[in-house]
Design an enzyme around this catalytic site. Structure first.
Site, PDB file in Angstrom:
ATOM      1  N   ASP A 143     -70.572 -24.394  56.731  1.00 33.45           N
ATOM      2  CA  ASP A 143     -71.212 -24.865  57.960  1.00 33.45           C
ATOM      3  C   ASP A 143     -70.130 -25.173  58.979  1.00 33.45           C
ATOM      4  O   ASP A 143     -69.319 -26.081  58.782  1.00 33.45           O
ATOM      5  CB  ASP A 143     -72.043 -26.114  57.646  1.00 33.45           C
ATOM      6  CG  ASP A 143     -72.756 -26.667  58.870  1.00 33.45           C
ATOM      7  OD1 ASP A 143     -72.668 -26.043  59.949  1.00 33.45           O
ATOM      8  OD2 ASP A 143     -73.395 -27.726  58.752  1.00 33.45           O
ATOM      9  N   ASP A 145     -69.346 -26.701  62.291  1.00 35.08           N
ATOM     10  CA  ASP A 145     -69.991 -27.676  63.161  1.00 35.08           C
ATOM     11  C   ASP A 145     -69.023 -28.076  64.271  1.00 35.08           C
ATOM     12  O   ASP A 145     -67.970 -28.671  63.999  1.00 35.08           O
ATOM     13  CB  ASP A 145     -70.393 -28.900  62.334  1.00 35.08           C
ATOM     14  CG  ASP A 145     -71.180 -29.921  63.137  1.00 35.08           C
ATOM     15  OD1 ASP A 145     -71.621 -29.580  64.239  1.00 35.08           O
ATOM     16  OD2 ASP A 145     -71.346 -31.053  62.645  1.00 35.08           O
ATOM     17  N   GLY A 179     -79.135 -22.599  64.968  1.00 37.30           N
ATOM     18  CA  GLY A 179     -80.275 -23.119  65.704  1.00 37.30           C
ATOM     19  C   GLY A 179     -80.039 -24.517  66.222  1.00 37.30           C
ATOM     20  O   GLY A 179     -80.828 -25.046  66.997  1.00 37.30           O
ATOM     21  N   SER A 180     -78.929 -25.131  65.815  1.00 31.44           N
ATOM     22  CA  SER A 180     -78.579 -26.476  66.273  1.00 31.44           C
ATOM     23  C   SER A 180     -77.350 -26.388  67.176  1.00 31.44           C
ATOM     24  O   SER A 180     -77.474 -26.089  68.350  1.00 31.44           O
ATOM     25  CB  SER A 180     -78.328 -27.378  65.060  1.00 31.44           C
ATOM     26  OG  SER A 180     -77.925 -28.655  65.451  1.00 31.44           O
ATOM     27  N   LYS A 517     -64.580 -68.501  65.931  1.00 35.83           N
ATOM     28  CA  LYS A 517     -64.986 -67.135  65.622  1.00 35.83           C
ATOM     29  C   LYS A 517     -66.066 -66.723  66.618  1.00 35.83           C
ATOM     30  O   LYS A 517     -67.138 -67.321  66.660  1.00 35.83           O
ATOM     31  CB  LYS A 517     -65.517 -67.032  64.186  1.00 35.83           C
ATOM     32  CG  LYS A 517     -65.705 -65.602  63.719  1.00 35.83           C
ATOM     33  CD  LYS A 517     -66.101 -65.562  62.252  1.00 35.83           C
ATOM     34  CE  LYS A 517     -66.076 -64.144  61.720  1.00 35.83           C
ATOM     35  NZ  LYS A 517     -66.886 -63.221  62.511  1.00 35.83           N
ATOM     36  N   GLU A 660     -70.546 -69.091  65.219  1.00 41.20           N
ATOM     37  CA  GLU A 660     -70.568 -68.334  63.962  1.00 41.20           C
ATOM     38  C   GLU A 660     -69.628 -68.902  62.923  1.00 41.20           C
ATOM     39  O   GLU A 660     -69.873 -68.791  61.730  1.00 41.20           O
ATOM     40  CB  GLU A 660     -70.204 -66.864  64.250  1.00 41.20           C
ATOM     41  CG  GLU A 660     -70.389 -65.946  63.077  1.00 41.20           C
ATOM     42  CD  GLU A 660     -69.944 -64.527  63.356  1.00 41.20           C
ATOM     43  OE1 GLU A 660     -70.186 -63.651  62.501  1.00 41.20           O
ATOM     44  OE2 GLU A 660     -69.346 -64.280  64.421  1.00 41.20           O
TER      45      GLU A 660
END
Length: 808
Positions: A143, A145, A179-180, A517, A660
């Protein structure tokens, strides 16, 4: 197929078709009836590609939507309730139980798939064998990509490089525009390799290409490594994974198709994905039919060089092509057997090793060449036997012919056989004096398959007297991919209780150094004197998301700082839910609008570099002093919060302000990029945990049609450990964002370890790529979050960043 409902006869089966005028692709107005018509007409082309394979369906019952509001999709393995009795099916055992898959073997079955809005059809690279078990794969798939900043043109360039390597292994590739975004390459396999063997072959090929073309190809799964490159995904050869079938529709904004193409088309400058109407026209004209079947395999009575002759046209290639029926060349018993190593100069250089035996040249393609030292083992793939005339062959094989490219002799000579078995060969070569093959010993060890296409390791052995038993070769792991955060990876704190933090302070000596924090996004900022570039822990660029921080005014000298982006509520407290309104915006108009509604601050607490000089080796106290001077003239939105010297008092103040927690630091410590250091410890007053999203349970009642709950996990040593469901804490806006981001991540593969069957039963799995944060009461003994409540997405973090944060 007009009207809303019809009952039709297809190949003797009655099918009730409903909602035929329902629009499934809004951008083109393509209806469900047109989808059914496409699958009915494409049947002669797609059925051979689906035959004998379990089909996983991706369904869009309400359509694909658009880019702004994508439709919800569902990966379906188990055969739907109400499926026709005549539909062929086969069971497969999964960790979550047995699932029954349809076998799509007829036009009627395809019409039924269209009726239930199964737009995408995904299949593995193997077929069921006669006894109902998965056979070895009959094809290899890669593939291609494209990452950010590249497209189909670069994919086509990489496809040609892959094709040349595969041809050198006697594998002929068939290109399919996915197709993508990218391109799939298929090559038929003879069935002698397991899925693991096929995966290994694909992985080695991908790594070889990455080595030769590092500016174009990447084989690492890390998304941070993909910008400007083509990701060569080899993993879809895993027996548990599937790939979109050739001729299948895609659930994209437009009705595109995974379309087989010709190599000539891949060279066209206007190469693009094809719509279903175009694919129907091509199929009618028999253009680029997908030939994913295994080629003819010689039977036991075939002549030794028949496969060699099948691949070549004597009238069009300068290679030696013996006449059919000509016997292998006989040699005198006392003559030393010969060898040749040839280098093939195509788009990518690869090598062929050929050893004379029984009148032919037994041949292997070696993509990475002959190992130069005993510390390296190279993949070797057995190809068809070659005639002895090939010992001296050199020349150019014309374009369009099998193995096109220039062939030269790299080395040649004779060899002695120390061992020749079906699975192991040891030879001592005598090549060009002083050359790489001169008086050298090599072992070929078969690791996968049998005969042509089988995989071997080629190992240069440490010299030993003939007849001694060599030590087995050691397979070295490839060098690990560098940390994708690079030099900007922030230093991390270790979770602790107040008692453990007090013990750490004692070990450090001196006064404690305590900071609040801040409940925001960690960001490393690079200031070039005029503008600020911001990067998250994940390596993602946050600069465009926070344009109101660009005028940081940290002085004229460039510097790199560490800090936290926070949004303050009406009481002046950091609010993570409020920050969520900024974190997930991508459109410039939306970002600009929200800047005025939700302003942010950048709280700085460390300095990594100043005026080109590395500051990480300095003690924290010295770095802090430099940081405060830098921030003297900074913009209002940039601040260096105070440091306290009393842990108990600071904890009490944080608790009273509903913050926090606190971070306690060793003022003598150096900055360690990317490390979770005991020199920084954090004490959390609220129990929060980063989690990786791996699944969705559909909503019921008032949440029907959207997300009911998220299935989440925490990475562990053996995978993504299931940590339970999160079903509260969502706003309508957060559900919309989650639906948009999760819709394209659907998968048929369960990502978790240890998910109960009850939770998996109606789950929709997604690729585990998104990180979120939850607040919770406690962990159960089995590691499940109790009373987990959603706090928001963490686009600043990647799944690799997630660790078990619960304090001891």
């Amino acid at each position: 197929m007009a009207g809303r409902e019809q009952t039709v006869q297809v190949q003797g089966h009655r099918l009730r078709l409903t909602n035929l005028d329902k629009v499934l692709y809004p951008s083109t107005g393509t209806t469900k009836g047109e989808v059914i018509d496409y699958y009915s007409r494409i049947a002669p082309a797609i059925l051979p590609a689906l035959a004998g394979r379990p089909v996983t369906r991706k369904r869009w019952p309400d359509g694909v939507g658009d880019a702004e509001h994508p439709g919800m999709s569902f990966f379906t393995k188990d055969l739907e309730r109400g499926a026709p009795e005549w539909l062929a099916r086969m069971p497969i055992e999964h960790s979550s139980g047995t699932k029954t898959y349809p076998l799509i073997d007829s036009q009627a079955a395809l019409v039924w798939l269209g009726q239930v809005a199964s737009l995408e059809l995904h299949v593995p690279q193997w077929r069921f064998s006669g006894d109902g078990t998965p056979a070895n794969p009959d094809r290899l798939v890669l593939d291609l990509d494209p990452g950010p900043e590249v497209g189909l043109a670069e994919c086509a360039e990489v496809a040609r490089l892959v094709r040349d390597i595969l041809l050198g292994m006697s594998l002929e590739a068939v290109p399919v525009t996915s197709g993508s975004k990218g391109i799939h390459l298929y090559a038929p396999l003879p069935g002698t390799l397991t899925s693991g063997g096929a995966s290994n072959l694909a992985r080695e090929l991908a790594r070889a290409l990455e080595t030769d073309h590092p500016d174009l190809v990447v084989s690492s799964m890390s998304k941070a490594a993909r910008p400007g490159k083509v990701f060569l995904d080899w993993s879809q050869n895993n027996g548990k994974k599937t790939t979109i079938s050739p001729y299948s529709l895609r659930g994209r904004e437009h009705p595109t198709v995974a379309a087989p193409r010709t190599w000539e088309e891949l060279a066209e400058p206007d190469l693009r994905q094809l719509l279903f109407t175009e694919v129907l026209e091509r199929a009618a004209a028999d253009i680029a039919r997908f030939l994913g079947q295994t080629g003819p395999t010689p039977d036991a009575g075939s002549a030794p060089l028949d496969r060699y002759r099948e691949k070549r046209d004597a009238a069009r290639t300068p290679e030696p092509v013996p006449e059919r029926g000509a016997p292998p060349e006989a040699r005198a018993d006392e003559a030393a057997p010969r060898f040749v190593v040839q280098e093939h100069h195509a788009s990518r250089l690869h090598f062929d090793l050929r050893l004379e035996r029984d009148g032919v040249l037994v041949s292997w393609a070696v993509p990475r060449g002959i190992p130069e030292t005993p510390d390296r083992n190279n993949l070797a793939v057995m190809t068809e036997d070659h005639p002895l005339e090939y010992l001296t062959f050199h020349g150019t094989i014309p374009k369009g012919q099998y193995g096109a490219g220039t062939m030269t002799v790299w080395d040649t000579g004779t060899y002695e056989t120390e061992k020749w078995r079906a699975d192991e060969i040891i030879v001592r070569t005598h090549g060009t004096p002083g050359g790489a093959m001169d008086d050298a010993r090599f072992a070929l060890i078969r690791t996968e398959g049998d005969g042509e296409k089988s995989q071997w390791l080629l190992h240069r052995m440490k010299d030993a007297a003939p007849g001694t038993t060599p030590a087995p070769p050691t397979v070295r792991r490839s060098r690990e991919t560098p940390d994708h955060h690079g030099s900007l990876a922030p230093m991390l704190a270790t979770p602790a209780t107040p008692g453990l933090a007090a013990g750490a302070i004692t070990r450090w000596g001196g006064e404690p150094w305590v900071e609040m924090k801040w409940d925001g996004i960690r960001a490393v900022g690079s200031w070039d004197g005029t503008a600020l570039t911001l990067r998250a822990r994940s390596g993602n660029d946050l600069t465009a998301t926070y344009p109101d921080l660009q005028d940081a005014a940290l002085g004229t000298a460039p510097c790199v700082v560490d800090g936290e982006i926070v949004a303050l509520d009406e009481r002046g407290r950091p609010s993570f839910p409020l920050l969520q309104k900024r974190m997930n915006l991508a459109k410039p108009t939306e970002i600009t609008r929200e800047v005025g509604r939700t302003p942010v601050r950048y709280y700085l607490f460390d300095l990594l570099e100043i005026d080109g000089q590395d500051a990480t080796a300095l003690p924290l106290a010295d770095r802090r002093a430099l940081l405060e001077r830098l921030a003297d003239g900074a913009a209002d939105r940039i601040a260096v919060p105070p440091v306290f010297d009393d842990l108990d008092a600071t904890l009490a103040a944080a608790r009273e302000a509903d913050l926090e927690g606190v971070v306690v630091k060793n003022p003598a410590s150096r900055y360690r990029p990317g490390e979770r250091s005991p020199d920084w410890v954090k004490i959390k007053l609220t129990r929060t945990q980063d989690v990786v999203i791996g699944g969705i349970r559909p909503g019921q009642g008032g949440r029907s049609g959207t997300i009911g709950s998220l299935l989440v996990g925490i990475p562990g040593p053996d995978g993504l450990h299931y940590a339970g469901r999160v079903g509260t804490g969502f706003t309508d806006a957060s559900l919309t964002v989650l639906g948009r981001l999760l819709a394209p991540l659907g998968t048929d593969e369960m990502p978790f370890v240890g998910v109960p069957a009850a939770d998996a039963r109606d789950a929709i799995w997604v690729r585990p790529e998104l990180v979120g944060e939850v607040e919770f009461a406690e962990f159960t003994p089995g590691g499940i979050l109790r009373h987990a409540r959603w706090r928001g997405l963490r686009p600043d973090r990647s799944p690799d960043d997630v660790v078990l944060e619960d304090t001891p």
